[in-house]
Write an enzyme that holds these catalytic residues in place. Structure first.
Site, mmCIF file in Angstrom:
data_model
loop_
_atom_site.group_PDB
_atom_site.id
_atom_site.type_symbol
_atom_site.label_atom_id
_atom_site.label_comp_id
_atom_site.label_asym_id
_atom_site.label_seq_id
_atom_site.Cartn_x
_atom_site.Cartn_y
_atom_site.Cartn_z
ATOM 1 N N LYS A 93 0.847 -1.181 0.000
ATOM 2 C CA LYS A 93 0.000 0.000 0.000
ATOM 3 C C LYS A 93 0.891 1.243 0.000
ATOM 4 C CE LYS A 93 -3.799 2.002 2.780
ATOM 5 N NZ LYS A 93 -4.615 1.772 3.990
ATOM 6 N N SER A 125 -9.364 1.850 3.572
ATOM 7 C CA SER A 125 -8.562 2.621 2.636
ATOM 8 C C SER A 125 -7.598 1.791 1.799
ATOM 9 C CB SER A 125 -7.758 3.679 3.401
ATOM 10 O OG SER A 125 -6.864 3.071 4.325
ATOM 11 N N SER A 145 -9.759 -0.608 7.538
ATOM 12 C CA SER A 145 -9.129 -0.388 6.236
ATOM 13 C C SER A 145 -8.447 -1.609 5.632
ATOM 14 C CB SER A 145 -8.126 0.767 6.323
ATOM 15 O OG SER A 145 -8.808 1.988 6.437
#
Length: 544
Positions: free
Chosen positions: A120, A201, A225
């Site tokens: 990420k 996210s 997330s």
């Protein structure tokens, strides 16, 4: 190793709507598309499958990286254009070549030797890629330093293939945000149905893993997330106990809640990743307890108060309970939600704003002034205002503004909120339920069936959100989600939540369920729900 059975849209439809026994419909009944974007061959497999292919010589790391790069071009940059990957490591092929040479010489670094993985884009690596959080302000933030989790992955031989797109600033910029959107990466698309929310996210990590763009991905979670995008994209997600995976060199929100975690197709893949990432527990093998019979005699707390009201999700949850009982588990019904103090929600949110202000000021100050202009949160807010046509094109920065107004971490307000929320979530929440009902793990649906992406209104979520993940996030406790089926082609997951530092147990319970259920869906890359014929027919009406 038994390969996880991948459900197609046909099975999804058969288990959809209000009954898991709905008549089966073949995938050939979906509307014709120009090209089939489903993965095939080695890269369609799980992380353990790919490890086995490398170990057996079926494929080399260079060949594997090449296949992934070709697939990224096919489905992420073109075709369905998932936009799940924000940058590619320019040295990935060269790194693969070196690892192939080491393997040929009998030097295998670890279980992930030559395996391409994605990070990420709020996680730093020393590769020639910036760490941006999807923000223009960090576009040139090349730090040349590895987060400890990345160092752990490299020590096991993993190749950092690239960085995944995300909800900008890990979805802590605006109360009107869109999950999966960032100024640099654009909007991540859900590979199951392209107009549906990928959740966030860690949106890009979820979509990329489901779409077979790497063997595995790393996400991060403050509150939901990892779990939400895993639920939405039909994969396994594991949020470890806070502290097992070090937070250093990850763009922060909350030092009391932030953690990175693996996002994979299978539970065994998640455990393999955690073995490398959890550098604070080097002597723990998270794969050791993965046994198909791991649920025999295990007392499981069924959180009836957290199931929501969706009849379709409840049907899948009922089937999951049957699967768990078939695996030998003892189900214990829990009907009452634990009490929480007055203003629990407000205090929980305030903690994040307090900690974000402190953490982001420290992080920005640690970056190179030549590469990153804003040196603190106020300067970041000002930067975004100066670049409003790009940064604020879809939504504001209301959370940034609210965080600026927060006091220091030494303030009584912060200390009181932290003590209150952690006690209510942990000792008086999860721990109390486990003890009072003499159970080893708590289960509930992981979330809802995701709504459409909405650039006008931002995320529009139903009020009736199933699950109990908020308590696990605030307490810093482990939480795994495993696919339990699909509803009209969209995935839903089952959550396993446990006490602090029972990560190995939670993974073993999740594995036992996975092996007795096998309900992961393969993405179909539908444009929208009307790509399913019976939905299209209903939408057109029957006027004759």
């Amino acid at each position: 190793m038994k390969q996880l059975l991948v459900f197609t849209l046909a099975t999804s439809i058969a288990l959809s709507a209000c009954s898991p026994n709905k008549e089966d419909t073949s995938t050939s009944s979906t509307k014709e598309v120009e090209k089939d974007f489903r993965a095939t061959g080695v890269i369609a497999g799980s992380l353990p499958d790919i490890v086995n292919a490398l170990d057996s010589g079926q494929i080399s790391s260079q060949e594997l990286v090449t296949l992934y790069l070709e697939r990224i071009e096919q489905v992420d940059r073109n075709g369905p254009k998932l936009q799940s990957i924000i940058s590619i490591n320019p040295d990935a092929l060269e790194n693969a070549k070196k690892l192939d040479e080491m393997r040929a010489a009998g030097q295998v670094l670890g279980a992930l030797h030559g395996v391409p993985v994605l990070l990420k884009d709020n996680i730093e690596s020393k590769d020639n890629m910036p760490t941006t959080a999807g923000a223009l302000a960090l576009k040139n933030n090349i730090t040349l330093r590895d987060s400890p989790l990345v160092d752990g992955l490299r020590a096991q031989g993993a190749i950092i293939l690239g960085k995944t797109n995300l909800s900008q600033w890990a979805n802590f910029r605006s109360e009107g945000s869109m999950s999966g959107w960032s100024a640099l990466g654009g909007q991540v698309r859900n590979p199951h149905m392209l107009d549906r929310n990928p959740c966030g996210s860690s949106s890009g990590s979820g979509a990329a893993t489901a779409a077979s763009l790497a063997a595995a991905s790393v996400g991060t979670e403050t509150n939901g997330s990892i779990i939400c995008p895993s639920n939405a994209n039909g994969i396994v997600g594991f949020k470890p106990s806070v502290g097992i995976v070090p937070q250093q060199y990850i763009i922060p929100i909350s030092h009391t809640q932030d953690t990175a975690g693996p996002m994979t197709k299978t539970v065994r893949g998640a455990a393999l990743m955690l073995n490398a990432m959890a550098t604070t527990t080097p002597n723990v093998d998270y794969t050791a307890g993965l046994n198909k019979n791991a649920l025999r005699g295990v007392r499981i707390g069924v959180l009836n108060f957290a199931t929501g009201k969706s009849q379709a999700i409840l049907a899948h949850f009922k089937q999951a309970l049957a699967d768990l009982e078939a695996a030998g588990a003892i189900l214990v019904e829990i009907d009452e939600r634990p009490d929480t103090p007055k203003q629990y929600g407000k205090m929980s949110y305030d903690i994040l704003k307090f900690e974000f202000k402190h953490g982001i000021n420290e992080y920005l100050a640690s970056t190179s002034a030549e590469q990153v202009a804003p040196r603190n949160l106020q300067e970041l807010v000002d930067f975004n205002l100066a670049q409003k046509d790009i940064e604020l094109a879809l939504f504001d920065q209301s959370i940034f503004d609210a965080s600026l107004a927060m006091d220091s971490l030494e303030s009584e307000e912060y200390q009181t909120a932290l003590t209150t929320v952690q006690k209510a979530s942990g000792e008086d929440g999860i721990d109390k339920l486990l003890k009072a009902h003499s159970v080893q793990v708590l289960i509930a649906p992981s979330g809802l069936v995701v709504p459409r992406i909405d650039p006008i209104n931002g995320d529009v979520w139903p009020n009736d959100w199933p699950g109990f993940g908020g308590h696990a996030a605030r307490a810093g406790y482990p939480h795994a989600t495993v696919p339990m089926g699909g509803i009209h082609g969209l995935s839903v997951g089952l959550s396993f939540i446990g006490a602090k530092n029972t990560d190995a147990d939670i993974l073993s319970f999740a594995y036992g369920y996975e092996q007795h259920s096998m309900r992961r869906l393969s993405p179909e890359y539908l444009k929208n729900a009307e790509d399913i014929p019976y939905i299209s027919d209903a939408m057109d009406g029957h006027k004759k």
